[in-house]
Each structure stands twice: as structure tokens, then as C-alpha cells.
Motif scaffolding. Structure first.
Motif, PDB file in Angstrom:
ATOM      1  N   PRO A   1      24.261   4.189   0.221  1.00  0.00           N
ATOM      2  CA  PRO A   1      23.151   3.299   1.115  1.00  0.00           C
ATOM      3  C   PRO A   1      22.408   3.272  -0.668  1.00  0.00           C
ATOM      4  O   PRO A   1      21.581   3.940  -1.153  1.00  0.00           O
ATOM      5  N   ILE A   2      21.929   1.994  -0.970  1.00  0.00           N
ATOM      6  CA  ILE A   2      21.226   1.482  -1.876  1.00  0.00           C
ATOM      7  C   ILE A   2      19.607   0.619  -1.425  1.00  0.00           C
ATOM      8  O   ILE A   2      19.991  -0.544  -0.953  1.00  0.00           O
ATOM      9  N   SER A   3      18.750   1.035  -0.829  1.00  0.00           N
ATOM     10  CA  SER A   3      17.176   0.073  -0.965  1.00  0.00           C
ATOM     11  C   SER A   3      17.172  -1.111  -1.361  1.00  0.00           C
ATOM     12  O   SER A   3      17.809  -1.304  -2.430  1.00  0.00           O
ATOM     13  N   VAL A   4      17.131  -1.917  -0.923  1.00  0.00           N
ATOM     14  CA  VAL A   4      16.874  -3.417  -1.518  1.00  0.00           C
ATOM     15  C   VAL A   4      15.130  -3.590  -0.938  1.00  0.00           C
ATOM     16  O   VAL A   4      15.267  -3.913  -0.278  1.00  0.00           O
ATOM     17  N   ASP A   5      14.301  -4.505  -1.550  1.00  0.00           N
ATOM     18  CA  ASP A   5      13.619  -5.178  -1.050  1.00  0.00           C
ATOM     19  C   ASP A   5      12.972  -6.621  -1.408  1.00  0.00           C
ATOM     20  O   ASP A   5      13.115  -7.052  -2.877  1.00  0.00           O
ATOM     21  N   LEU A   6      13.472  -7.591  -0.942  1.00  0.00           N
ATOM     22  CA  LEU A   6      13.600  -9.130  -1.372  1.00  0.00           C
ATOM     23  C   LEU A   6      12.870 -10.135  -0.291  1.00  0.00           C
ATOM     24  O   LEU A   6      12.882  -9.926   1.341  1.00  0.00           O
ATOM     25  N   ARG A   7      12.811 -11.208  -0.268  1.00  0.00           N
ATOM     26  CA  ARG A   7      12.736 -12.570   0.567  1.00  0.00           C
ATOM     27  C   ARG A   7      14.561 -13.093   0.142  1.00  0.00           C
ATOM     28  O   ARG A   7      14.522 -13.738  -0.678  1.00  0.00           O
ATOM     29  N   VAL A   8      14.740 -13.703   1.832  1.00  0.00           N
ATOM     30  CA  VAL A   8      16.157 -14.249   1.449  1.00  0.00           C
ATOM     31  C   VAL A   8      15.391 -15.927   2.528  1.00  0.00           C
ATOM     32  O   VAL A   8      14.541 -15.660   3.360  1.00  0.00           O
ATOM     33  N   ILE A   9      15.620 -16.829   0.841  1.00  0.00           N
ATOM     34  CA  ILE A   9      15.501 -18.296   1.715  1.00  0.00           C
ATOM     35  C   ILE A   9      16.958 -18.400   2.333  1.00  0.00           C
ATOM     36  O   ILE A   9      17.594 -18.211   1.141  1.00  0.00           O
TER      37      ILE A   9
ATOM     38  N   GLU B   1       3.023 -18.315   0.538  1.00  0.00           N
ATOM     39  CA  GLU B   1       2.044 -17.252  -0.134  1.00  0.00           C
ATOM     40  C   GLU B   1       2.583 -15.961   0.910  1.00  0.00           C
ATOM     41  O   GLU B   1       2.376 -14.653   1.727  1.00  0.00           O
ATOM     42  N   LEU B   2       3.422 -16.065   2.347  1.00  0.00           N
ATOM     43  CA  LEU B   2       3.869 -14.844   3.012  1.00  0.00           C
ATOM     44  C   LEU B   2       4.825 -13.730   2.844  1.00  0.00           C
ATOM     45  O   LEU B   2       6.185 -14.809   1.554  1.00  0.00           O
ATOM     46  N   GLU B   3       5.037 -13.382   3.470  1.00  0.00           N
ATOM     47  CA  GLU B   3       6.571 -12.982   3.203  1.00  0.00           C
ATOM     48  C   GLU B   3       8.093 -12.491   3.520  1.00  0.00           C
ATOM     49  O   GLU B   3       9.061 -12.189   3.788  1.00  0.00           O
ATOM     50  N   THR B   4       7.580 -13.518   5.145  1.00  0.00           N
ATOM     51  CA  THR B   4       8.743 -13.940   5.855  1.00  0.00           C
ATOM     52  C   THR B   4      10.754 -14.600   5.129  1.00  0.00           C
ATOM     53  O   THR B   4      10.272 -15.496   4.279  1.00  0.00           O
ATOM     54  N   ASN B   5      11.463 -14.418   5.777  1.00  0.00           N
ATOM     55  CA  ASN B   5      12.515 -15.198   5.303  1.00  0.00           C
ATOM     56  C   ASN B   5      12.391 -16.077   5.821  1.00  0.00           C
ATOM     57  O   ASN B   5      11.620 -17.091   7.114  1.00  0.00           O
ATOM     58  N   VAL B   6      12.773 -17.582   5.241  1.00  0.00           N
ATOM     59  CA  VAL B   6      13.135 -18.848   5.324  1.00  0.00           C
ATOM     60  C   VAL B   6      14.122 -19.031   5.209  1.00  0.00           C
ATOM     61  O   VAL B   6      15.040 -19.311   4.817  1.00  0.00           O
ATOM     62  N   ILE B   7      14.527 -20.777   6.522  1.00  0.00           N
ATOM     63  CA  ILE B   7      15.543 -21.369   6.498  1.00  0.00           C
ATOM     64  C   ILE B   7      15.197 -22.841   6.105  1.00  0.00           C
ATOM     65  O   ILE B   7      13.640 -23.628   6.478  1.00  0.00           O
ATOM     66  N   ILE B   8      15.996 -23.630   5.422  1.00  0.00           N
ATOM     67  CA  ILE B   8      15.679 -24.816   4.788  1.00  0.00           C
ATOM     68  C   ILE B   8      16.741 -26.013   5.119  1.00  0.00           C
ATOM     69  O   ILE B   8      17.947 -25.494   5.304  1.00  0.00           O
ATOM     70  N   TYR B   9      16.620 -26.954   5.610  1.00  0.00           N
ATOM     71  CA  TYR B   9      16.860 -27.655   6.165  1.00  0.00           C
ATOM     72  C   TYR B   9      17.722 -29.222   5.510  1.00  0.00           C
ATOM     73  O   TYR B   9      16.044 -30.232   5.248  1.00  0.00           O
ATOM     74  N   GLY B  10      18.807 -29.219   5.030  1.00  0.00           N
ATOM     75  CA  GLY B  10      18.459 -30.548   4.775  1.00  0.00           C
ATOM     76  C   GLY B  10      19.608 -31.316   4.213  1.00  0.00           C
ATOM     77  O   GLY B  10      20.641 -30.489   4.480  1.00  0.00           O
ATOM     78  N   GLU B  11      19.448 -32.704   4.030  1.00  0.00           N
ATOM     79  CA  GLU B  11      21.301 -33.303   3.987  1.00  0.00           C
ATOM     80  C   GLU B  11      21.320 -33.215   2.156  1.00  0.00           C
ATOM     81  O   GLU B  11      20.601 -32.416   1.161  1.00  0.00           O
ATOM     82  N   THR B  12      22.427 -33.188   1.857  1.00  0.00           N
ATOM     83  CA  THR B  12      23.514 -32.886   0.699  1.00  0.00           C
ATOM     84  C   THR B  12      22.576 -33.754  -0.126  1.00  0.00           C
ATOM     85  O   THR B  12      21.949 -34.752   0.116  1.00  0.00           O
TER      86      THR B  12
END
Length: 455
Positions: A275-283, A165-176
């Protein structure tokens, strides 16, 4: 339910019925007695926990008719027939029609108890598989995508729905192999950007000289062979979500450009000045803790790691293994037009005792291979993952004794079949095994006589 299981006992002779029931109850079974087949049928339905032990010759509906009607109500229920000497041929024919076993009167009580114990265990496993498949079939939403019942996977599902539900960027940790891209996809699909693109890119799979173009795009003529303009992943994902897998492998010079893009929400294609404006969420996803990686910029970490998700390895949520395996087993059978295979007690023990170094990706591979090849046993598939003698000690210790013994047993039978070119009588003599036992073991280990005979 008693320790050994439930037996539905049908016999029209009161003295035999009472004596048998008394012996079985002393042996730990719960027994329900019936003098008529029709009365026993009222207790039989698809999820009936019991097995059926019935005399063959009875007034009215006989034991064979009872078995046939029981199979219509509960197709997988084990049925054991009590036969007189003259009924052996009839009972043998009934086994071809699906009877679990038959016992000739007068029977040895201990032998009857042992066969009933095995039949009850088979029924328990069958019902467990049926309920497992039924539960999987009724699941929906994120429960049907991130499969499992462990506290760890339940917590992960809750965290995903909360972060989605949020717009924050996220880091996902996990083994292969733990499913980092699937988790990222769920973050996107259950969030506000679900109608816009989800764009994955594996930073470790792209050559260093091409990754900048992949991310930011280029103009025609920006470098050799750049014959036309190309839109990069950042620009293409604008409005949606960009998934950067294996971000720990991103070159340092590109980390600086990524940081600028995240801070200013603008990019520049290679060979362009506008420059090109972008609007995205980075995971992002990583196999290692980025805080402890000296090659990863600290400022980029703080920009990406506003929120974190940790996917536990499969060995830490072993109770999820049967659920995942049955899911992929069923899917593998459906996709390849195969009959679904069931799991035995031996199979379940092997699945939950294996270390799963490749996590869910490895499990999926084995489930599909098991689904499409009815000749191979699950224990054999697990043992093939790495030759036993070349496994690290820690990996060998992850296999239960029963699995290691089964590997050795399968190897001995295979060698005997090879030595005698598939001659079953010679193999029986060499291994000192009765034919029925040898056939059962060959079936368990996926060994076929025809594979060892000379053409």
C-alpha cells in the motif's frame, strides 16, 4: 442625463444657436451651448457623455479644428458638422478624417434630431464598452478569473473562497461548458494546498480498461504492454488536489476502489501488493445530481459530497454575458494580433438574447472567432451556431425578433450579391436600397463585394 443624450452645441450665431437648442430640448436632448470652440473644449474629456454638434465656419478656432482637438481628448466622440452649401467638400473630407456626419444648412429639424439620436446611442455604447474594459483591466484575484457581476457569480466566488480554506472533498455541479474545472482550480489555488499539484482527470474520456491504471498507476508487467512502472494520478497529486471531472461516468467496480482510497488514504498500484499512503483533497464534478443516479454508489457520494458548489448556466446569469464576451474578445484580438472590435447596440441585444446552450465554452469560441475575422458580423456568427430551420422551437424563441430579422436580411443581401456577382448597382436596384444604406448593411453582416465577383 436626459432621455436622448447630451449635445454640446457650438455656433457663433446667437439666434441659430438658441433656436437649435430649443428644438433639441423639446426633442428630449440635454443641450449645452457655446459661442466659441475654445469654451466647448473645456467640457471634453475621454469619458464625456456627450456628442459634439458644431458649425464649421466660426471666428478663431473653426469647426474642423475643434473636431481635431476633440478627437485628441476623446477619440471616440461622435462629431456632427453644420455646414453651408459651399462647405460640403470640406465636410466630406472631414468625414474621412473621422467626423460622424455632416448636415447642410438650412437643415430639416427632424433629420437633425434623428442623426443626433443615433450619434448619442453610439456614444453611449462606446462609453459602456470603455468602462467595461476598464473595469475588467482593474480586476484581480478571483474576480479576474470568474468574471461577472450577477448575484449568482458573486455568490459562487464567495462560496469558493470560503470552501478553499477547508480540507473537505467537494462536488461541483454544472452543465457542460460552465467552467467546472476553472472552479476546481480556484478551490485549489486559494487553499492551503496551492503550492502542491493540481491534477485534473476526465473520467469520461478514458477507456474503462485504462482508467484504473490512470488513477492508481501500475508496476512493470502488470498487464500487456506495461513495460515500466507508472505513477498514477492519485499518487502524483499527493499533497495537492485531484480533480475528477465527469465522475458520474466512472465504472461501478472502480467506484469501490475509489471509496477505499478515500476512506483509508492508501492506494495500490496495479500489479503491486504494497500500500502507498496518499494525502490529497478530491474535487469531483458532475453534470447530473449524483443522488438521483442509480449507477452511482451512495456511500461514495457521501464520501465525496461533504461540500457542494453549483455553477449556474449562462442563460441564468445573462447580465454576465457582455463582461465575458468583452474579456474573450480582447484576449482573442491580443493573441492573434488583431485590432479590438467594438460591440453595437444590435450586438449587445443579440448576445443577451441568445440561449447559450454551450455556456461559457460556446461564448469563448464565438468571441475569438469574432475577434479574428473582421468580415463577419456577430449576428451572423450566432445564427451559424445552428441552421435556423433546424433549431428546436425553444431555441428559435430564444432569439429576439431583431436578430431573426437581421438573419433574413443578411441572407437576402447575400443572395442578391451572388445573383449579380457583386455588382453593387444591380443589387441596389434589386433591393431598392441607396448605396450608403447597402454599404452599411454589408459592413454590419460582414459581406464583401470581392467575395462575390468572378475571378
Amino acid at each position: 442625463m436626459s432621455e436622448q443624450g447630451l449635445v454640446l452645441l457650438v455656433d457663433d450665431e446667437a439666434m441659430v444657436r438658441e433656436a437649435t437648442a430649443q428644438w433639441l430640448e423639446l426633442s428630449g436632448f440635454e443641450v449645452r451651448c457655446f459661442s466659441r470652440a475654445e469654451a466647448a473644449l473645456e467640457q471634453i474629456e475621454p469619458f464625456c457623455a456627450g456628442i459634439l454638434l458644431t458649425d464649421v465656419r466660426m471666428p478663431g478656432m473653426d469647426g474642423i479644428q475643434l473636431m481635431q482637438e476633440a478627437f485628441r481628448r476623446a477619440p471616440d466622440m461622435p462629431v456632427i458638422l453644420l455646414t453651408a452649401h459651399g462647405d460640403v467638400d470640406m465636410a466630406t473630407a472631414a468625414m474621412r478624417d473621422g467626423a460622424y456626419d455632416f448636415i447642410e444648412k438650412p437643415y430639416v429639424p427632424d433629420r437633425l434630431v434623428e442623426r443626433l439620436r443615433r450619434a448619442c446611442e453610439k456614444r453611449r455604447l462606446t462609453l459602456e464598452n470603455l468602462r467595461l474594459q476598464q473595469n475588467l483591466a482593474t480586476q484581480s484575484g478571483i474576480d479576474a478569473r470568474l468574471i461577472g457581476i450577477s448575484p449568482a457569480i458573486q455568490r459562487l466566488r464567495r462560496e469558493i473562497l470560503s470552501l478553499a480554506e477547508l480540507e473537505t472533498n467537494v462536488i461541483i455541479y454544472g452543465e457542460t461548458g460552465t467552467g467546472k474545472e476553472l472552479v476546481a482550480q480556484c478551490l485549489h489555488d486559494y487553499g492551503k494546498r496551492s503550492k502542491r499539484p493540481f491534477v485534473p482527470i476526465n473520467c469520461g474520456a478514458i477507456p474503462e480498461n485504462l482508467i484504473e491504471s490512470e488513477l492508481f498507476g501500475h508496476e512493470a508487467g502488470a498487464f500487456t504492454h506495461a513495460t515500466k512502472r507508472r505513477i498514477g494520478k492519485f499518487e502524483y497529486a499527493s499533497g495537492g488536489s485531484l480533480f475528477l471531472d465527469e465522475i458520474e461516468s466512472m465504472p461501478l467496480n472502480l467506484q469501490i476502489k475509489l471509496l477505499r482510497a478515500l476512506q483509508e488514504h492508501v492506494i495500490e498500484r496495479l500489479g503491486a501488493n504494497a500500500p502507498i499512503s496518499v494525502d490529497l483533497r478530491v474535487i469531483a464534478a458532475a453534470k447530473v445530481d449524483l443522488r438521483e443516479d442509480p449507477q452511482f454508489r451512495e456511500d461514495l457520494f457521501y464520501r465525496l459530497g461533504v461540500s457542494e458548489l453549483h455553477i449556474p448556466p449562462l442563460r441564468e446569469r445573462i447580465e454576465d454575458v457582455p463582461w465575458l464576451f468583452v474579456h474573450y474578445l480582447r484576449k482573442g484580438a491580443l493573441d492573434n494580433d488583431r485590432e479590438p472590435r467594438t460591440l453595437s447596440d444590435h450586438d449587445l441585444d443579440a448576445l443577451q438574447s441568445y440561449a447559450w446552450p454551450g455556456n461559457v465554452r460556446e461564448l469563448k469560441n464565438i468571441a475569438i472567432r469574432y475577434a479574428i475575422d473582421p468580415r463577419v458580423s456577430l449576428v451572423e456568427l450566432l445564427s451559424r451556431q445552428q441552421p435556423l430551420q433546424s433549431r428546436p422551437v425553444a431555441h428559435r424563441q430564444s432569439l429576439p425578433l431583431a436578430v431573426q430579422v437581421a438573419e433574413y436580411e443578411a441572407q437576402l443581401i447575400r443572395e442578391a450579391l451572388e445573383q449579380h456577382q457583386g455588382n453593387i448597382k444591380s443589387v441596389m436596384d434589386m433591393l431598392d436600397l441607396p448605396r450608403r444604406t447597402l454599404n452599411q448593411k454589408m459592413q454590419r453582416y460582414g459581406l464583401n463585394r470581392s467575395d462575390f465577383t468572378l475571378s
